[in-house]
Write a protein that holds these residues in place. Structure first.
Motif, PDB file in Angstrom:
ATOM      1  N   THR A 101      34.842  40.569  27.353  1.00 45.24           N
ATOM      2  CA  THR A 101      36.097  40.837  28.063  1.00 45.24           C
ATOM      3  C   THR A 101      36.063  40.575  29.564  1.00 45.24           C
ATOM      4  O   THR A 101      37.044  40.829  30.255  1.00 45.24           O
ATOM      5  CB  THR A 101      36.508  42.306  27.842  1.00 45.24           C
ATOM      6  OG1 THR A 101      35.455  43.147  28.322  1.00 45.24           O
ATOM      7  CG2 THR A 101      36.769  42.588  26.368  1.00 45.24           C
ATOM      8  N   THR A 102      34.939  40.077  30.085  1.00 49.84           N
ATOM      9  CA  THR A 102      34.815  39.860  31.527  1.00 49.84           C
ATOM     10  C   THR A 102      34.069  38.564  31.805  1.00 49.84           C
ATOM     11  O   THR A 102      33.013  38.320  31.216  1.00 49.84           O
ATOM     12  CB  THR A 102      34.046  41.016  32.186  1.00 49.84           C
ATOM     13  OG1 THR A 102      34.664  42.251  31.840  1.00 49.84           O
ATOM     14  CG2 THR A 102      34.019  40.883  33.689  1.00 49.84           C
ATOM     15  N   GLY A 103      34.611  37.746  32.717  1.00 50.39           N
ATOM     16  CA  GLY A 103      33.915  36.522  33.078  1.00 50.39           C
ATOM     17  C   GLY A 103      34.580  35.789  34.227  1.00 50.39           C
ATOM     18  O   GLY A 103      35.635  36.193  34.724  1.00 50.39           O
ATOM     19  N   TRP A 104      33.941  34.704  34.640  1.00 54.40           N
ATOM     20  CA  TRP A 104      34.406  33.881  35.746  1.00 54.40           C
ATOM     21  C   TRP A 104      34.265  32.413  35.395  1.00 54.40           C
ATOM     22  O   TRP A 104      33.331  32.024  34.704  1.00 54.40           O
ATOM     23  CB  TRP A 104      33.554  34.148  36.989  1.00 54.40           C
ATOM     24  CG  TRP A 104      33.715  35.521  37.541  1.00 54.40           C
ATOM     25  CD1 TRP A 104      32.983  36.632  37.210  1.00 54.40           C
ATOM     26  CD2 TRP A 104      34.649  35.943  38.521  1.00 54.40           C
ATOM     27  NE1 TRP A 104      33.425  37.712  37.925  1.00 54.40           N
ATOM     28  CE2 TRP A 104      34.448  37.317  38.747  1.00 54.40           C
ATOM     29  CE3 TRP A 104      35.654  35.283  39.238  1.00 54.40           C
ATOM     30  CZ2 TRP A 104      35.193  38.038  39.656  1.00 54.40           C
ATOM     31  CZ3 TRP A 104      36.385  36.008  40.147  1.00 54.40           C
ATOM     32  CH2 TRP A 104      36.160  37.375  40.340  1.00 54.40           C
ATOM     33  N   ALA A 105      35.175  31.587  35.902  1.00 57.98           N
ATOM     34  CA  ALA A 105      35.059  30.138  35.828  1.00 57.98           C
ATOM     35  C   ALA A 105      35.286  29.595  37.232  1.00 57.98           C
ATOM     36  O   ALA A 105      36.106  30.125  37.989  1.00 57.98           O
ATOM     37  CB  ALA A 105      36.080  29.558  34.858  1.00 57.98           C
ATOM     38  N   VAL A 106      34.544  28.554  37.588  1.00 58.10           N
ATOM     39  CA  VAL A 106      34.633  27.981  38.926  1.00 58.10           C
ATOM     40  C   VAL A 106      34.770  26.469  38.853  1.00 58.10           C
ATOM     41  O   VAL A 106      34.443  25.840  37.865  1.00 58.10           O
ATOM     42  CB  VAL A 106      33.406  28.352  39.789  1.00 58.10           C
ATOM     43  CG1 VAL A 106      33.311  29.852  39.997  1.00 58.10           C
ATOM     44  CG2 VAL A 106      32.111  27.798  39.200  1.00 58.10           C
ATOM     45  N   GLY A 107      35.237  25.921  39.932  1.00 58.76           N
ATOM     46  CA  GLY A 107      35.414  24.488  40.130  1.00 58.76           C
ATOM     47  C   GLY A 107      36.046  24.348  41.496  1.00 58.76           C
ATOM     48  O   GLY A 107      35.547  24.877  42.477  1.00 58.76           O
ATOM     49  N   THR A 108      37.201  23.695  41.558  1.00 58.75           N
ATOM     50  CA  THR A 108      37.950  23.647  42.808  1.00 58.75           C
ATOM     51  C   THR A 108      38.625  24.995  43.060  1.00 58.75           C
ATOM     52  O   THR A 108      38.925  25.359  44.193  1.00 58.75           O
ATOM     53  CB  THR A 108      38.985  22.516  42.774  1.00 58.75           C
ATOM     54  OG1 THR A 108      38.325  21.320  42.357  1.00 58.75           O
ATOM     55  CG2 THR A 108      39.601  22.271  44.130  1.00 58.75           C
ATOM     56  N   ASP A 109      38.896  25.737  41.999  1.00 63.06           N
ATOM     57  CA  ASP A 109      39.424  27.104  42.063  1.00 63.06           C
ATOM     58  C   ASP A 109      38.386  28.065  41.495  1.00 63.06           C
ATOM     59  O   ASP A 109      37.417  27.651  40.856  1.00 63.06           O
ATOM     60  CB  ASP A 109      40.699  27.244  41.229  1.00 63.06           C
ATOM     61  CG  ASP A 109      41.934  26.688  41.902  1.00 63.06           C
ATOM     62  OD1 ASP A 109      41.947  26.572  43.142  1.00 63.06           O
ATOM     63  OD2 ASP A 109      42.898  26.361  41.184  1.00 63.06           O
ATOM     64  N   ILE A 110      38.629  29.354  41.683  1.00 62.79           N
ATOM     65  CA  ILE A 110      37.851  30.413  41.056  1.00 62.79           C
ATOM     66  C   ILE A 110      38.825  31.229  40.220  1.00 62.79           C
ATOM     67  O   ILE A 110      39.857  31.671  40.725  1.00 62.79           O
ATOM     68  CB  ILE A 110      37.177  31.329  42.102  1.00 62.79           C
ATOM     69  CG1 ILE A 110      36.241  30.533  43.009  1.00 62.79           C
ATOM     70  CG2 ILE A 110      36.423  32.463  41.416  1.00 62.79           C
ATOM     71  CD1 ILE A 110      35.662  31.332  44.167  1.00 62.79           C
ATOM     72  N   VAL A 111      38.512  31.406  38.931  1.00 68.49           N
ATOM     73  CA  VAL A 111      39.369  32.214  38.066  1.00 68.49           C
ATOM     74  C   VAL A 111      38.525  33.282  37.370  1.00 68.49           C
ATOM     75  O   VAL A 111      37.354  33.081  37.081  1.00 68.49           O
ATOM     76  CB  VAL A 111      40.142  31.356  37.029  1.00 68.49           C
ATOM     77  CG1 VAL A 111      41.119  30.421  37.717  1.00 68.49           C
ATOM     78  CG2 VAL A 111      39.218  30.569  36.134  1.00 68.49           C
ATOM     79  N   GLN A 112      39.158  34.428  37.144  1.00 70.00           N
ATOM     80  CA  GLN A 112      38.470  35.574  36.550  1.00 70.00           C
ATOM     81  C   GLN A 112      39.148  35.964  35.249  1.00 70.00           C
ATOM     82  O   GLN A 112      40.374  35.974  35.154  1.00 70.00           O
ATOM     83  CB  GLN A 112      38.505  36.759  37.506  1.00 70.00           C
ATOM     84  CG  GLN A 112      37.827  37.991  36.952  1.00 70.00           C
ATOM     85  CD  GLN A 112      37.900  39.184  37.889  1.00 70.00           C
ATOM     86  OE1 GLN A 112      38.734  39.238  38.790  1.00 70.00           O
ATOM     87  NE2 GLN A 112      37.032  40.149  37.678  1.00 70.00           N
ATOM     88  N   TYR A 113      38.328  36.323  34.251  1.00 73.46           N
ATOM     89  CA  TYR A 113      38.836  36.831  32.985  1.00 73.46           C
ATOM     90  C   TYR A 113      38.592  38.330  32.941  1.00 73.46           C
ATOM     91  O   TYR A 113      37.461  38.797  33.068  1.00 73.46           O
ATOM     92  CB  TYR A 113      38.133  36.165  31.806  1.00 73.46           C
ATOM     93  CG  TYR A 113      38.672  36.579  30.467  1.00 73.46           C
ATOM     94  CD1 TYR A 113      39.942  36.183  30.062  1.00 73.46           C
ATOM     95  CD2 TYR A 113      37.922  37.369  29.605  1.00 73.46           C
ATOM     96  CE1 TYR A 113      40.441  36.558  28.822  1.00 73.46           C
ATOM     97  CE2 TYR A 113      38.408  37.746  28.368  1.00 73.46           C
ATOM     98  CZ  TYR A 113      39.668  37.336  27.988  1.00 73.46           C
ATOM     99  OH  TYR A 113      40.170  37.707  26.768  1.00 73.46           O
ATOM    100  N   SER A 114      39.673  39.086  32.795  1.00 73.73           N
ATOM    101  CA  SER A 114      39.577  40.538  32.729  1.00 73.73           C
ATOM    102  C   SER A 114      40.815  41.076  32.025  1.00 73.73           C
ATOM    103  O   SER A 114      41.908  40.546  32.221  1.00 73.73           O
ATOM    104  CB  SER A 114      39.476  41.115  34.143  1.00 73.73           C
ATOM    105  OG  SER A 114      39.381  42.516  34.107  1.00 73.73           O
ATOM    106  N   ALA A 115      40.645  42.090  31.238  1.00 68.57           N
ATOM    107  CA  ALA A 115      41.755  42.752  30.538  1.00 68.57           C
ATOM    108  C   ALA A 115      42.578  41.761  29.711  1.00 68.57           C
ATOM    109  O   ALA A 115      43.790  41.876  29.623  1.00 68.57           O
ATOM    110  CB  ALA A 115      42.641  43.498  31.525  1.00 68.57           C
TER     111      ALA A 115
END
Length: 107
Positions: free
Chosen positions: A44-58
């Motif tokens: 249920t929790t994570g991160w992805a990066v590249g030109t942007d930063i995005v977070q996975y939560s809830a």
């Protein structure tokens, strides 16, 4: 992989895919930028990066504050120590540290 039957993948144009129960599903992404690396700390929790930063939560992916936004540089790798601390590296020697809810440049 976040479990025996669950995995995540990211790619060009903000693509986020989730593998569950034998099939891949395209997930709504908050970014249209290229995403090059992914680190999940749990199902249920994570991160992805590249030109942007995005977070996975809830149960949702959201765009996160990015200390080098609009610089044209991108991140190529991420490693999370826990859900509250991690590191990301990228173009031109960028090193970011995530702690206390904030990504900041590390020098």
């Amino acid at each position: 992989m976040t479990g025996e039957t669950s995995a995540w993948a990211v790619g060009s144009g903000g693509v986020i895919l989730h593998y569950r129960n034998g099939g891949w599903t395209l997930i709504t992404s908050p970014s249209s930028a290229n995403l090059t690396a992914l680190a999940m700390t749990s199902e249920t929790t994570g991160w992805a990066v590249g030109t942007d930063i995005v977070q996975y939560s809830a149960g949702s992916w959201v765009k996160a504050a990015n200390p080098f936004d609009n610089s044209g540089r991108g991140l190529n790798g991420i490693s999370m120590v826990s859900s509250s601390e991690g590191w990301a590296v990228g173009d031109d020697g960028i090193i970011l540290h995530y702690q206390n809810g904030v990504w900041s440049s590390y020098q």
